[in-house]
Design a protein around this motif. Structure first.
Motif, short mmCIF file in Angstrom:
data_model
loop_
_atom_site.label_atom_id
_atom_site.label_comp_id
_atom_site.label_asym_id
_atom_site.label_seq_id
_atom_site.Cartn_x
_atom_site.Cartn_y
_atom_site.Cartn_z
N GLU A 1 15.24 18.09 -61.67
CA GLU A 1 14.36 18.86 -62.38
C GLU A 1 14.70 20.43 -62.18
N ALA A 2 15.04 20.56 -61.01
CA ALA A 2 15.54 22.10 -60.79
C ALA A 2 16.73 22.29 -61.75
N ALA A 3 17.48 21.39 -61.89
CA ALA A 3 18.79 21.45 -62.85
C ALA A 3 18.35 21.83 -64.24
N LEU A 4 17.37 20.91 -64.62
CA LEU A 4 16.78 21.07 -65.95
C LEU A 4 16.02 22.63 -66.03
N LYS A 5 15.36 22.92 -65.17
CA LYS A 5 14.82 24.34 -65.27
C LYS A 5 16.11 25.34 -65.34
N VAL B 1 23.36 27.08 -53.00
CA VAL B 1 22.67 25.76 -53.03
C VAL B 1 21.11 26.23 -53.02
N PHE B 2 20.35 25.37 -53.82
CA PHE B 2 18.82 25.05 -53.61
C PHE B 2 18.54 23.79 -52.92
N PHE C 1 17.89 31.43 -60.95
CA PHE C 1 16.20 31.49 -60.17
C PHE C 1 16.08 32.78 -59.55
N GLN C 2 15.11 33.36 -59.67
CA GLN C 2 14.66 34.57 -58.78
C GLN C 2 13.38 34.19 -58.09
N GLY D 1 10.51 26.12 -56.08
CA GLY D 1 10.28 26.07 -54.96
C GLY D 1 9.72 24.54 -54.62
N THR D 2 9.80 24.27 -53.16
CA THR D 2 9.21 22.99 -52.83
C THR D 2 8.72 23.21 -51.37
N THR D 3 7.86 22.45 -50.94
CA THR D 3 7.36 22.63 -49.51
C THR D 3 8.40 21.95 -48.60
N PHE D 4 8.95 20.84 -48.72
CA PHE D 4 9.58 19.97 -47.74
C PHE D 4 11.04 20.48 -47.93
N GLY D 5 11.64 21.03 -49.20
CA GLY D 5 13.02 21.42 -49.28
C GLY D 5 13.54 22.09 -48.02
N GLY D 6 14.84 21.83 -47.50
CA GLY D 6 15.45 22.50 -46.69
C GLY D 6 14.78 22.68 -45.30
#
Ligand SMILES: *Cc1c(COP(=O)(O)O)cnc(C)c1O
Length: 401
Positions: A108-112, A97-98, A272-273, A278-283
């Motif tokens: 957006e992550a899925a499209l990347k 999971v991301f 993804f490596q 990434g994202t600041t608030f994520g998780g």
């Protein structure tokens, strides 16, 4: 004293056609405005308030979490991330999971992922199959994946690399992608939400799974709105007995706290490596606690079976009472994700139903959408019907549009 609410706020950007109502607080499936008027919540903050408002177990857990830690940074491990990710893996049989904070971010992550999946195997101009009626968000990439021309207007140039096809038509999809070596993924909502509550059929989803396996494409299912128990299974595609490779989530996952996630199968788990995304608030710890407790309480309180049961009750009542009403085209959806399509635009019902004490939304101009909290009782479902049906009948009896 009754506060007068202006339609537009002087300092808040005017991005929504807001009703002149200001909300104060909520309890269960009820909310109250600043003037003390009560509403039954048929909208759940747009499929967000899974556990309704002020759920005692969630409030207690979040209060405890806020006192402990709200945010740190993804420079460090956040134990809650491992816990929520493990739970999502358990519920899906997928791999990892991301975490992010919103639906468009998850998409957006899925499209990347779809693009890098292509680049990793030498496809330098990857393309993604998307659908008529789709809604995937408001960022430049996700609005490009969205079908609605009103959402595109004024924001071109759109992101390229999308092939758009009709829903539930595997032949049309085969034809549109024939000989196209650049396709890397198929991206769809198991039940289209903003597009007007249009389900993908079980057969079509199975056909897509087979096609994606044959062609080595990623099957990416946007469960941002239809996921998290709303249809009576954890995720709406599970009715087809398939597993996606990439599954964006958000809305209902944190029961009101912003939590987004992208769940991936083994095929997409290592695309993804470090440094790719990434994202600041994520998780962050608060978001993770909200997600963990939401899923835990849903299990403890049997909310999947409940949503299926109350949803069927609600849909049956609506079908029975609206079946022979001229101007009602269809009642459709699954569990507590329902749409009532009328033969004309019906945006005025938003205010009229609110006046009558019911919150809901109108999407795709002519579809009344109900996505209430999953704790909705059968009595509350009956109350929705008792308020909504006369409003629909009254509206349809007025001059034809
Ligand atoms: C709401 C929604 C989104 C966008 O989510 P945001 O949190 O508003 O960015 C994406 N996909 C679907 C299916 C949605 O319903």
């Amino acid at each position: 004293m009754t506060a007068h609410i202006e339609a537009a706020s002087p300092h808040v950007m005017n991005t929504y056609g807001r009703l002149p109502i200001a909300m104060s607080h909520g309890k269960g499936c009820r909310v109250w405005d600043v003037n003390g008027k009560a509403y039954l919540d048929g909208l759940g903050g747009i499929a967000v308030n899974t556990l309704g408002h002020a759920h005692p177990k969630l409030v207690k857990a979040l209060q405890e979490q806020i006192g402990q830690m709200i945010h740190c940074s993804n420079y460090y491990h956040v134990p809650g991330q491992e816990k929520l990710a493990a739970k999502l893996v358990e519920l899906t049989g997928m791999a990892n999971v991301f975490f992010c904070s919103t639906g468009l971010e998850a998409n957006e992550a899925a499209l990347k992922l779809a693009r890098k999946f292509g680049h990793d195997k030498g496809i330098t101009r990857p393309e993604v199959v998307v659908f008529e009626g789709a809604f995937h968000g408001r960022s430049i990439a996700t609005l490009s994946a969205t079908a609605n021309p009103k959402i595109h207007a004024g924001f071109g140039p759109l992101v390229e690399g999308f092939v758009r096809v009709p829903r539930n038509n595997i032949e049309a999809l085969r034809k549109a992608t024939e000989g196209n070596k650049n396709i890397t993924a198929v991206f769809f909502e198991a039940i289209q939400g903003e597009g007007g509550i249009h389900p993908m059929t079980v057969d079509f989803m199975r056909e897509l799974r087979v096609l994606c396996d044959d062609r080595d494409w990623l099957l990416m299912i946007d469960e941002v709105q239809c996921g998290i128990g709303r249809t009576g299974k954890w995720f709406a595609h599970q009715w087809a007995g398939i597993q996606p490779d990439v599954m964006p989530l958000a809305k209902g996952l944190g029961s009101g706290v912003p939590v987004g996630a992208v769940v991936t199968s083994a095929k997409a788990a290592n695309i993804f490596q470090p440094g790719n995304h990434g994202t600041t608030f994520g998780g962050n710890p608060l978001a993770m606690r909200a997600g963990i407790e939401t899923l835990r309480i849903m299990e403890e309180d049997g909310l999947l079976a409940h949503a299926a049961k109350v949803g069927t009750h609600l849909q049956t009542a609506l079908v029975t009472q609206l079946m022979n009403v001229k101007g009602v085209k269809e009642v459709r959806g699954q569990g507590l994700m329902l749409g009532i399509e009328l033969d004309r635009p019906c945006g005025v019902l938003l205010q009229r139903c609110a006046d009558a004490g019911l919150l809901l939304s109108v999407t795709a101009d002519s579809v009344i959408r109900l996505v209430p909290p999953l704790i909705l009782s059968a009595a509350e479902a009956d109350e929705i019907v008792a308020i909504l049906v006369p409003q629909i009948k009254q509206f349809l009896s007025e001059a034809q549009a």
